[in-house]
Design a protein around this motif. Structure first.
Motif, PDB file in Angstrom:
ATOM      1  N   VAL A   1     -12.223  -1.350  -4.925  1.00  0.00           N
ATOM      2  CA  VAL A   1     -11.665  -0.998  -3.618  1.00  0.00           C
ATOM      3  C   VAL A   1     -12.637  -1.309  -2.484  1.00  0.00           C
ATOM      4  O   VAL A   1     -12.230  -1.681  -1.389  1.00  0.00           O
ATOM      5  N   GLU A   2     -13.941  -1.174  -2.746  1.00  0.00           N
ATOM      6  CA  GLU A   2     -14.947  -1.390  -1.700  1.00  0.00           C
ATOM      7  C   GLU A   2     -15.714  -2.679  -1.970  1.00  0.00           C
ATOM      8  O   GLU A   2     -16.590  -2.720  -2.824  1.00  0.00           O
TER       9      GLU A   2
ATOM     10  N   GLU B   1       0.826  -1.207   0.000  1.00  0.00           N
ATOM     11  CA  GLU B   1       0.000   0.000   0.000  1.00  0.00           C
ATOM     12  C   GLU B   1       0.861   1.258   0.000  1.00  0.00           C
ATOM     13  O   GLU B   1       0.557   2.238  -0.684  1.00  0.00           O
TER      14      GLU B   1
ATOM     15  N   LEU C   1      -4.889  -1.476  -4.853  1.00  0.00           N
ATOM     16  CA  LEU C   1      -6.005  -1.473  -5.797  1.00  0.00           C
ATOM     17  C   LEU C   1      -6.327  -0.072  -6.292  1.00  0.00           C
ATOM     18  O   LEU C   1      -6.651   0.114  -7.470  1.00  0.00           O
ATOM     19  N   HIS C   2      -6.245   0.918  -5.412  1.00  0.00           N
ATOM     20  CA  HIS C   2      -6.649   2.272  -5.826  1.00  0.00           C
ATOM     21  C   HIS C   2      -5.688   2.868  -6.853  1.00  0.00           C
ATOM     22  O   HIS C   2      -6.049   3.820  -7.548  1.00  0.00           O
ATOM     23  N   ARG C   3      -4.481   2.307  -6.963  1.00  0.00           N
ATOM     24  CA  ARG C   3      -3.547   2.793  -7.983  1.00  0.00           C
ATOM     25  C   ARG C   3      -3.672   2.018  -9.289  1.00  0.00           C
ATOM     26  O   ARG C   3      -3.107   2.426 -10.309  1.00  0.00           O
TER      27      ARG C   3
ATOM     28  N   ARG D   1     -13.089   1.757 -10.146  1.00  0.00           N
ATOM     29  CA  ARG D   1     -12.294   1.759  -8.912  1.00  0.00           C
ATOM     30  C   ARG D   1     -13.147   1.504  -7.672  1.00  0.00           C
ATOM     31  O   ARG D   1     -12.737   0.775  -6.772  1.00  0.00           O
ATOM     32  N   ALA D   2     -14.328   2.079  -7.594  1.00  0.00           N
ATOM     33  CA  ALA D   2     -15.134   1.951  -6.382  1.00  0.00           C
ATOM     34  C   ALA D   2     -15.468   0.494  -6.088  1.00  0.00           C
ATOM     35  O   ALA D   2     -15.311   0.017  -4.963  1.00  0.00           O
TER      36      ALA D   2
ATOM     37  N   PRO E   1     -10.841   5.084 -12.866  1.00  0.00           N
ATOM     38  CA  PRO E   1     -11.914   5.657 -12.037  1.00  0.00           C
ATOM     39  C   PRO E   1     -13.266   4.966 -12.196  1.00  0.00           C
ATOM     40  O   PRO E   1     -13.984   4.781 -11.215  1.00  0.00           O
TER      41      PRO E   1
END
Length: 381
Positions: free
Chosen positions: A196-197, A122, A183-185, A192-193, A189
């Protein structure tokens, strides 16, 4: 064959990223493999469908934002669109039970190591496994008599986190090492949500429906066995998804002459009068994944012999089926001898009744095209 992209002519001019995207959208999954006797397997399905192209286009689609493909366990180790990744949440959630032994052991016996590895990725990703071990040894030194930052343990921790969907891959090195990252990198977009979630990922039933529909689009027509093999889905959820898609009118029950099992046609499947293709297929091409299907459709008995002892191989080590027109008419064991600048035909086997002068001329033309694409100036037997 049309559903797999062989009903379209190859581009006349230079292949573009749009052409690469078209293949990704068509087949849905590109299997990867470490064997490099010819070229890395992920490059071959694009050559088969598009002809010669700049492989850096595919590398860019995988390695640079906004990524068009990401890596996960889909069929086997595979490249998939970012939007498909959250659909495999059911596999991620079962990492503690379904992953290989070393991954399960490190998650069970060394949870503090797993936590440290995730924090390192991370904070400092992308990192290979060896880079992660070195970083941990520097950032959090430990005595070797405890367990240190042992490479195999760190690798297993990384692979557990990757399987569990807690970290991802931002690409591969030239030595085929996975580059682990947060994951966020990795995700663009738009997807991504859900990546990541976990709470934003589709429910299991909806995910299975979507995966089977992707498989059905890529097959055109197939049995439940064909469709579930695409993403390696268990029989029961695959059958439920097929039943759901039939009820929705997405799949249409069909009969295929000579097949005993029920089949299903995707409602949008193209049904061209003929296919006029010419291609050498990777052993890991999605057209030939399901060997029973290949035998039923073409009478082509195809087995991967990489792990068979050399004296016992029937057709060779890295054997590519040769597709001409609508038929699989032969197979070629190929090797890229980069030192000699030669594409070597280790063994050539024709199907019964094939291999005449016209067949050989077509094969030679495709081999010459492949040799040029690989930067090899000779074609030798």
């Amino acid at each position: 064959m049309a559903a797999q992209g062989f009903g379209r002519p190859r581009p006349v001019g230079p292949v573009t990223i749009r052409d690469i995207q078209r293949v990704i959208d068509t087949v849905g999954i590109i299997q990867i493999d470490s064997v490099n006797v010819l070229t890395r397997s992920q490059y071959l399905p694009f050559f088969s469908r598009l002809g010669p192209y700049d492989v850096s286009l595919l590398d860019r689609a995988r390695d640079r934002a906004p990524r068009r493909i990401v890596e996960y366990w889909a069929h086997e180790a595979s490249l998939i669109p970012p939007t498909t990744w959250p659909l495999l949440d059911f596999r991620m959630r079962r990492a503690h039970a379904d992953a290989w032994g070393g991954m399960q052991r490190v998650a069970r016996d060394a949870p503090e190591l797993v936590t440290a590895v995730r924090a390192e990725i991370e904070a400092h990703g992308p990192l290979t496994s060896r880079e992660t071990e070195a970083a941990l040894a520097h950032d959090l030194p430990r005595r070797r008599e405890e367990w240190g930052w042992n490479w195999s343990l760190v690798k297993n921790a990384l692979e557990h986190l990757f399987w569990a969907g807690e970290i991802g891959s931002s690409g591969r090195t030239s030595q085929f090492e996975r580059r682990y990252d947060a994951l966020h990198r990795i995700f663009p977009p738009a997807s991504r949500a859900a990546a990541v979630e976990p709470g934003l990922r589709p429910g299991e039933g909806a995910a299975y429906d979507r995966l089977v529909e992707i498989a059905a689009r890529a097959h055109g027509v197939g049995t439940v066995q064909c469709l579930r093999d695409y993403f390696r889905i268990a029989p029961e959820p695959a059958q439920r998804a097929v039943d759901s898609l039939v009820a929705q009118g997405v799949l249409l029950p069909a009969m295929i002459e000579g097949w005993r099992r029920p089949a299903y046609l995707h409602r949008d499947a193209r049904r061209p009068r003929r296919i006029d293709a010419r291609a050498l297929l990777s052993p890991f091409d999605s057209l030939v994944w399901t060997r029973d299907r290949v035998a039923a459709l073409w009478g082509f008995d195809y087995r991967l012999e990489i792990y068979v002892p050399a004296p016992q191989r029937v057709h060779g080590y890295y054997v590519l089926p040769f597709l001409l027109g609508e038929d699989l008419i032969g197979r070629v064991d190929l090797k890229a001898d980069r030192g000699a600048g030669a594409l070597r035909i280790q063994r050539l086997t024709w199907e019964p009744g094939r291999g005449g002068s016209q067949d050989r001329a077509e094969l030679d033309a495709e081999l010459a095209l492949m040799a040029g694409w690989l930067g090899l100036d000779q074609l030798t037997a």
